[in-house]
Design an enzyme around this catalytic site. Structure first.
Site, PDB file in Angstrom:
ATOM      1  CG  HIS A 309      -2.030  -1.038   1.086  1.00 26.65           C
ATOM      2  ND1 HIS A 309      -3.195  -0.815   0.391  1.00 26.65           N
ATOM      3  CD2 HIS A 309      -2.110  -2.310   1.553  1.00 26.65           C
ATOM      4  CE1 HIS A 309      -3.963  -1.895   0.449  1.00 26.65           C
ATOM      5  NE2 HIS A 309      -3.330  -2.817   1.154  1.00 26.65           N
ATOM      6  CD  GLU A 339      -9.434   1.940  -7.454  1.00 28.58           C
ATOM      7  OE1 GLU A 339      -9.922   0.932  -7.998  1.00 28.58           O
ATOM      8  OE2 GLU A 339      -9.394   2.077  -6.216  1.00 28.58           O
TER       9      GLU A 339
END
Length: 456
Positions: A309, A339
């Site tokens: 991440h 996203e």
């Protein structure tokens, strides 16, 4: 001499270094002239006593304000700097401005110096200090602003012996505020523009609230000056309003933090929605138009799954920076979660056309495809490239009369871009059909570049 050559100030670019040194030299020259003028003019014991009493009253009240506000400012600093403990307490301008109205220039400079030393070496002793050359520049700008305020007050006083007591007192204070703000703002904005990629227009837009806050603080300084010439101990009643101003800054920055996505620095989904709704309402009232783009990173989950991440955060930050650079100052850019990003592009002139919006969206798509995101790792530098985005667009009022309607149309266009194989742009309303597994294209290319000096 070698220690002097190692001062951080010499690392500044040539033009910026010259400007900083020029400001500091001018401030020093004015102080020297103040000393010479005071010595030549002479002074009586009574005048010295009056000046000393006023100086002590202003500096003492300034010290009290700084001490009482320190806990608020440290909390504000933790908000601004993400947990850092650096304080930013500086009530100096208020008391320096009052001194500029009440005292000879040299005595006003003494108030500035006393407040500067108290704030730097007393209030900030446990919370860290800014580099000395930055503090020196701030000190110099305050000296120049005080002289500008005193000059404007004398000019607008029309030769009156005690202009603050006369009917033109309000004019005197207003003129002094103008001189102080103009000099201080111009110097600060000029240095920031020279030391960054920001333009004067950017700085003026960003510093509008700060200027209003400074004007409000200086107005309190004007009231302090009025209080001193009528009943000096009324100065103590100025301390609570100044503490309220400190808290107002804290509240404003808390609001700003709540509206900012911590990973990307963009607007949060809620903040974007609120501001975009206002822009759409304004466009409806003005009979103008606006456009919405929804930008989704393709296969972002694979970046997180392969590289963690932290690498994903670097990618999000790079795309967010690209979007900020690629839009106008009036455009709104937000992160919708995960996203996905969203942009509102208001149009002041002709109505938006799909062809115009397509150009903007294609430019974003191409620039993302060219991104190379460097991610530091213990094994070297990881470079992530081959990224792509799918973009959907819609236009107000053609695609809807409200923000949610336009967003819904842009969302259908986004999924049409994904159905087309991703890395594509689509505009307007499309049928909502689920994406089939066989429509997934190859993942982004990720390569490892060894750092020039890998860890042992």
């Amino acid at each position: 001499m070698s220690a002097v050559t190692r001062w951080p100030v010499w690392s500044l670019p040539g033009r910026l270094l010259g400007a900083v040194l020029a400001v500091e030299a001018l401030a020093l020259l004015l102080v020297v002239l103040d000393v010479v003028t005071t010595v030549r003019a002479g002074f009586s014991a009574g005048a010295v006593a009056d000046v000393a009493l006023t100086l002590a009253l202003l500096t003492g009240a300034g010290f009290l304000t700084a001490e009482l506000a320190v806990h608020v400012e440290r909390l504000r600093s933790r908000v601004v700097h993400g947990g850092a403990s650096t304080a930013d307490v500086d009530p100096s301008p208020v008391w320096a401005f009052a001194a500029a109205l009440l005292l000879p220039p040299l005595a006003a400079c003494a108030v500035v110096t006393a407040m500067f030393c108290f704030v730097r070496y007393r209030v900030r002793r446990r919370s860290g200090r800014s580099p000395l050359f930055k503090a020196a520049f701030t000190f110099a700008t305050l000296i120049l602003a005080v002289h500008a305020a005193a000059a404007m007050a004398e000019f607008s006083g029309l030769g009156a012996a005690q202009p603050l007591r006369s009917g033109i007192g309000v004019l005197v204070v207003a003129s002094a505020v103008l001189g102080f703000v103009v000099v201080n703002t111009c110097l600060v904005v000029g240095v920031v523009v020279m030391s960054s990629d920001k333009t004067v227009r950017d700085m003026v837009g960003q510093s509008g609230d700060e200027v209003l806050l400074e004007v409000a603080a200086l107005c309190v300084g004007g009231l302090i000056a009025m209080a001193v010439i009528t009943q000096p101990w009324l100065v103590l009643f100025a301390v609570p309003p100044l503490l309220v101003l400190h808290r107002a800054v804290l509240v404003r920055q808390l609001e700003k933090q709540a509206a900012t996505d911590s990973k990307t620095g963009l607007l949060t989904a809620g903040a974007w929605h609120d501001r975009a709704t206002l822009r759409i309402d304004h466009a409806r009232d003005a009979g103008s138009s606006a456009a919405v783009l929804v930008v989704d990173l393709d296969h972002f989950k694979q970046v997180n799954d392969r590289h963690g991440h932290i690498a994903g955060d670097y990618v999000l930050q790079a795309v967010a920076a690209l979007l900020r650079e690629d839009v106008r100052g009036a455009d709104l850019v937000g992160r919708f979660g995960g996203e996905e990003f969203v942009l509102l592009l208001p149009q002041a002139g002709d109505r938006y056309a799909y062809s115009e919006l397509q150009v903007v969206a294609e430019r974003i798509r191409r620039r993302v495809a060219e991104l190379q995101v460097a991610v530091p790792t213990p094994d070297g530098t990881l470079t992530i490239d081959g990224l792509s985005v799918s973009v959907g667009g819609a236009v107000f009022p053609h695609d809807g009369n409200h923000l949610l309607d336009v967003l819904a149309v842009a969302d259908t266009a986004l999924y049409a871009a994904k159905r087309a194989g991703r890395n594509a742009v689509r505009m307007g309303r499309h049928d909502t059909v689920a994406i089939r597994p066989d429509e997934i294209v190859d993942p982004p290319v990720v390569r490892q570049i060894e750092d020039a000096t890998p860890p042992a």
